[in-house]
Design a protein around this motif. Structure first.
Motif, PDB file in Angstrom:
ATOM      1  N   VAL A 269      -4.425   6.042  -3.130  1.00  0.00           N
ATOM      2  CA  VAL A 269      -4.525   5.467  -1.790  1.00  0.00           C
ATOM      3  C   VAL A 269      -3.286   5.900  -1.027  1.00  0.00           C
ATOM      4  CG1 VAL A 269      -5.919   3.509  -2.552  1.00  0.00           C
ATOM      5  CG2 VAL A 269      -3.427   3.277  -2.471  1.00  0.00           C
ATOM      6  N   ASN A 270      -3.382   5.883   0.282  1.00  0.00           N
ATOM      7  CA  ASN A 270      -2.264   6.358   1.102  1.00  0.00           C
ATOM      8  C   ASN A 270      -1.211   5.260   1.209  1.00  0.00           C
ATOM      9  OD1 ASN A 270      -0.687   7.930   2.717  1.00  0.00           O
ATOM     10  ND2 ASN A 270      -1.930   7.708   4.554  1.00  0.00           N
ATOM     11  N   ASP A 271      -0.372   5.189   0.206  1.00  0.00           N
ATOM     12  CA  ASP A 271       0.679   4.179   0.180  1.00  0.00           C
ATOM     13  C   ASP A 271       2.070   4.793   0.237  1.00  0.00           C
ATOM     14  OD1 ASP A 271       0.378   5.353  -2.294  1.00  0.00           O
ATOM     15  OD2 ASP A 271       0.955   3.565  -3.415  1.00  0.00           O
ATOM     16  N   ASP A 304       1.287  11.171  -2.354  1.00  0.00           N
ATOM     17  CA  ASP A 304      -0.153  10.993  -2.444  1.00  0.00           C
ATOM     18  C   ASP A 304      -0.834  12.348  -2.614  1.00  0.00           C
ATOM     19  OD1 ASP A 304       0.080   8.211  -2.066  1.00  0.00           O
ATOM     20  OD2 ASP A 304       0.274   8.523   0.100  1.00  0.00           O
ATOM     21  N   ASN A 308      -5.057  11.911   1.595  1.00  0.00           N
ATOM     22  CA  ASN A 308      -3.960  10.974   1.820  1.00  0.00           C
ATOM     23  C   ASN A 308      -2.621  11.676   1.963  1.00  0.00           C
ATOM     24  OD1 ASN A 308      -5.658   8.689   1.615  1.00  0.00           O
ATOM     25  ND2 ASN A 308      -5.574   8.806  -0.618  1.00  0.00           N
ATOM     26  N   HIS A 361      -4.395  10.351   7.773  1.00  0.00           N
ATOM     27  CA  HIS A 361      -5.215   9.197   7.409  1.00  0.00           C
ATOM     28  C   HIS A 361      -4.291   8.037   7.014  1.00  0.00           C
ATOM     29  CE1 HIS A 361      -8.683  11.872   7.378  1.00  0.00           C
ATOM     30  NE2 HIS A 361      -7.945  12.713   6.682  1.00  0.00           N
ATOM     31  N   ASP A 363      -3.755   4.078   5.873  1.00  0.00           N
ATOM     32  CA  ASP A 363      -4.398   2.919   5.254  1.00  0.00           C
ATOM     33  C   ASP A 363      -3.771   1.668   5.868  1.00  0.00           C
ATOM     34  OD1 ASP A 363      -5.420   0.920   3.607  1.00  0.00           O
ATOM     35  OD2 ASP A 363      -5.451   2.232   1.849  1.00  0.00           O
ATOM     36  N   ARG A 365      -3.733  -1.279   5.050  1.00  0.00           N
ATOM     37  CA  ARG A 365      -3.162  -2.244   4.101  1.00  0.00           C
ATOM     38  C   ARG A 365      -1.674  -2.031   3.888  1.00  0.00           C
ATOM     39  NH1 ARG A 365      -6.629  -1.517  -1.163  1.00  0.00           N
ATOM     40  NH2 ARG A 365      -6.202   0.660  -0.575  1.00  0.00           N
TER      41      ARG A 365
END
Length: 716
Positions: A269-271, A304, A308, A361, A363, A365
């Protein structure tokens, strides 16, 4: 160790205890008025007796056991007793024989035909076959007559825990997003047990994780695997191996177990934001680099993967934003700096740019962690290069009159060396663009002169190319196009647009327009052509014709009177003076030929020939055609007659052994010397086929000719 020994003893005695429980007493006391087969184990319902037996016996049937049980996988030194068949018709005199038929009779199950005992002579496996249907019958030992109707019964194979659980679809693979919350479902696995799920706990499975804690957990009954730790980070560890166990007997001690593996992969995920590998980049570029060339590359790393990790690059500040641009390379995930406009070392020697890399992109969150972007500084140094000369204009347009004097200057081009160490420039003409060498150029100052006369009527435009070359470095050259327009001067007199010939009807009327003429001029004045028409001074008072100028710049010729006669004068010549409006004006004289013709009443020209006019008045055109046809017919008859006459004449054949000249020498007429020898053609005499077509020459005696060709002489 004591626990292990207890488990072994329990495994050994459990089948024996089950067998003991399954075997009920074999003694059954029935009323004396009933007859039936008795089987140890369970009741067997007898088939209905035939109508005759029911009449003879008239006995009331009672219930009997119809099932037997045998433990699977049981083996011993002797065949295992399954059960016993017995009928109350047996008084013990051993006159009854028991017969067994059906599934496995004689091969798996064997009966003692005297006692009715049934034994299993082979080791049974419930997973292969769970039950057997057999038929029992009691017959008279001596006569083999049935004492009882055949009766079906079932032998069921009782299950023991002899199969361990199996994961038929293993090993397993599953994915779960990184940073998932605690208890996120990953997958579920299923094991199968071949034992009987209805009887006992042999197939009751319980699941557990042998390896994979504390990251994952499993529900014991449903085998659903979940995350046991929150926020697992893919960048820290991407793959986990989980060992799962399934145990039967409800998980109790003594049960069998099977294992499988599950590979869990954390998906990205794109964190993580992009991060430049360095905060400052240095690039250098020659000033003469071609537009669009890549100056350098910058890269922002992202932990990532996939989309991502995709970043877009932009120039957000700096003094070179108008000269440079940056594009994103989707494959390499870096930014490419390219040149948008030309560089000039002499104007500016370095530039500073501020570039930014931002995730494509996002995220939501993880947006609270901060902006998913990063910046870096780029310094670009411009290097000096030996540049070619630069013309003062990208193109030149020159104008020159067509009557310009030779060697006159018609224009000038200028160029300079843009380098700091300026080099002198020499100019030349690309002769591929001036094949006729109509122009010259001064090599030092770039002045273009006229080498040959110009004629606008032949060519209005001349396109040449001027070359500028550095004296210090002949490889540095530049080219510029020069368009030369030839301006018009009034050097061509006007004239008739075509060869005109007018026709005047004898029965024409005064003032009638005979012909309309127009003029043309090869020159091209700015305001267009305007022509003046006039007659010669001595023709101004012409009694026959006059002229009239039209609004469309044309001229009409009119007849002054009627009664023109072609016998008196067939052709009239009318000189016309045409002048243009140039400065100075030019003029020319063109003569119009006017022919007098005979016309019909409606003005259609019929004949302009004087000879046709003097023919007899009463002779029509049809009569003339008839006369001409008669003459042609007469000539055809004469030719045919001459031809037929020649065929009737005997041909003059010269014998081969005679000499032609001897025949001629015997001719008695006095000859004329050489004239006689020229009076005939020896070649013709030697050709027998051409004698009839012989034509006399001048000097041949007339008498000789008339004697041989009387018809031709008459025709002449």
């Amino acid at each position: 160790m004591p626990e292990r020994l207890a488990e072994m003893l329990l495994d050994l005695w459990t089948p024996l205890i089950i067998l003991w429980i399954a075997l009920p007493p074999c003694i059954y006391m029935a009323p004396m008025n009933q007859s039936h087969v008795l089987m140890s184990g369970s009741p067997l319902e007898l088939n209905r007796l035939s109508e005759e037996q029911r009449i003879l016996n008239r006995s009331k049937r009672g219930w009997v056991w119809n099932q037997m049980f045998v433990l699977e996988e049981f083996s011993g030194p002797e065949p295992i007793l399954v059960g016993r068949l017995h009928t109350d018709l047996d008084p013990g005199s051993k006159k009854i024989k028991y017969i067994l038929s059906g599934d496995g009779a004689g091969t798996i199950f064997q009966i003692n035909d005297v006692t009715g005992d049934i034994h299993a002579i082979k080791r049974l496996d419930r997973e292969e076959k769970a039950e057997y249907t057999l038929t029992a019958q009691a017959v008279d030992w001596e006569t083999n007559k049935p004492l009882e109707p055949p009766s079906e019964f079932i032998i069921k194979v009782q299950d023991i825990n002899d199969n361990a659980p199996e994961f038929l679809n293993g090993p397993y693979h599953a994915t779960v997003p990184e940073m998932s919350i605690l208890g996120t479902s990953v997958t579920n696995v299923t094991a199968t047990d071949a034992d009987d799920p209805v009887y006992g706990n042999s197939a009751k499975l319980v699941y557990s994780i042998l390896e994979g804690q504390p990251y994952f957990s499993i529900e014991p009954e449903t085998a659903i695997i979940k995350t046991a730790l929150p926020n697992m980070d893919r960048e820290a560890k991407e793959e986990y191996l989980v060992v799962i166990q399934a145990k039967d007997m409800g998980g109790h001690s003594g049960g069998l177990s099977g294992t499988t593996t599950l590979t869990v992969t954390l998906t990205d995920v794109n964190d993580n934001p992009p991060k430049f590998a360095q905060s400052l980049y240095h690039f250098s570029v020659p000033e003469d680099v071609v537009l669009g060339t890549a100056i350098g590359r910058v890269k922002a790393n992202d932990q990532d993967v996939g989309e991502n990790a995709q970043s877009s690059y932009d120039i957000i500040d700096g003094d070179g934003t108008a000269l440079f641009e940056i594009t994103s390379d989707a494959q390499a995930q870096d930014g490419i700096i390219r040149l948008r406009k030309p560089l000039d070392f002499e104007t500016k020697k370095s530039y500073t740019l501020k570039v930014e890399a931002a995730n494509v992109h996002i995220d939501p969150r993880f947006s609270s962690r901060g902006p998913f972007k990063d910046t870096a500084t780029v310094k670009i140094v411009v290097e000096d290069a030996d540049e070619p000369p630069v013309f003062s204009s990208p193109t030149y347009l020159l104008e020159v009159h067509e009557n310009a004097a030779l060697n006159s200057v018609i224009g000038q081009v200028t160029a300079r060396d843009p380098d700091i160490t300026s080099s002198p420039i020499r100019f030349s003409i690309d002769r591929h663009t001036d094949l006729e060498r109509q122009f010259n150029i001064n090599a030092d100052d770039g002045k273009i002169t006229l080498a040959t006369p110009l004629d606008r009527e032949l060519s209005v435009w001349h396109n040449i190319t001027i070359i500028a070359t550095e004296i210090r470095n002949h490889s540095q050259i530049s080219r510029v196009p020069v368009a030369i327009k030839v301006l018009d001067v009034n050097d061509n007199a006007p004239e008739f647009a075509s060869e005109y010939e007018a026709f005047l009807c004898e029965n024409g009327k005064p003032g009638q327009v005979i012909q309309t003429v127009s003029a043309m001029d090869k020159d091209d004045p700015k305001n267009g052509h305007y022509f003046l028409y006039s007659l010669l001074p001595e023709m101004v008072n012409n009694p026959n014709f006059t002229i009239k100028k039209n609004e469309d710049n044309s001229l009409s010729i009119l007849a002054k009177h009627n009664g023109f006669n072609r016998q008196k004068q067939e052709v009239y010549l009318l000189p016309i003076i045409i002048s243009d409006s140039g400065n100075p004006p030019l003029s020319s004289t063109s003569t119009l030929t006017i022919r007098v013709c005979g016309c019909s009443n409606d003005g259609v020209v019929q004949s302009c020939n004087v000879e046709a006019y003097v023919l007899p008045i009463g002779l029509s055109m049809g009569a003339l055609i008839a006369i001409l046809a008669c003459i042609i017919l007469l000539l055809v008859i004469v030719v045919l007659f001459v031809t037929l006459r020649r065929h009737k004449n005997e041909p003059l054949i010269i014998k081969d052994d005679e000499d032609v000249r001897e025949n001629i020498i015997r001719y008695d007429d006095e000859g004329g010397g050489e004239e006689d020898t020229e009076a005939f053609d020896i070649a013709t005499l030697q050709n027998p086929d051409g004698i009839n077509g012989f034509l006399p020459r001048w000097g041949l005696p007339t008498q000789w000719w008339e004697e041989r060709n009387p018809i031709q002489t008459a025709c002449f």
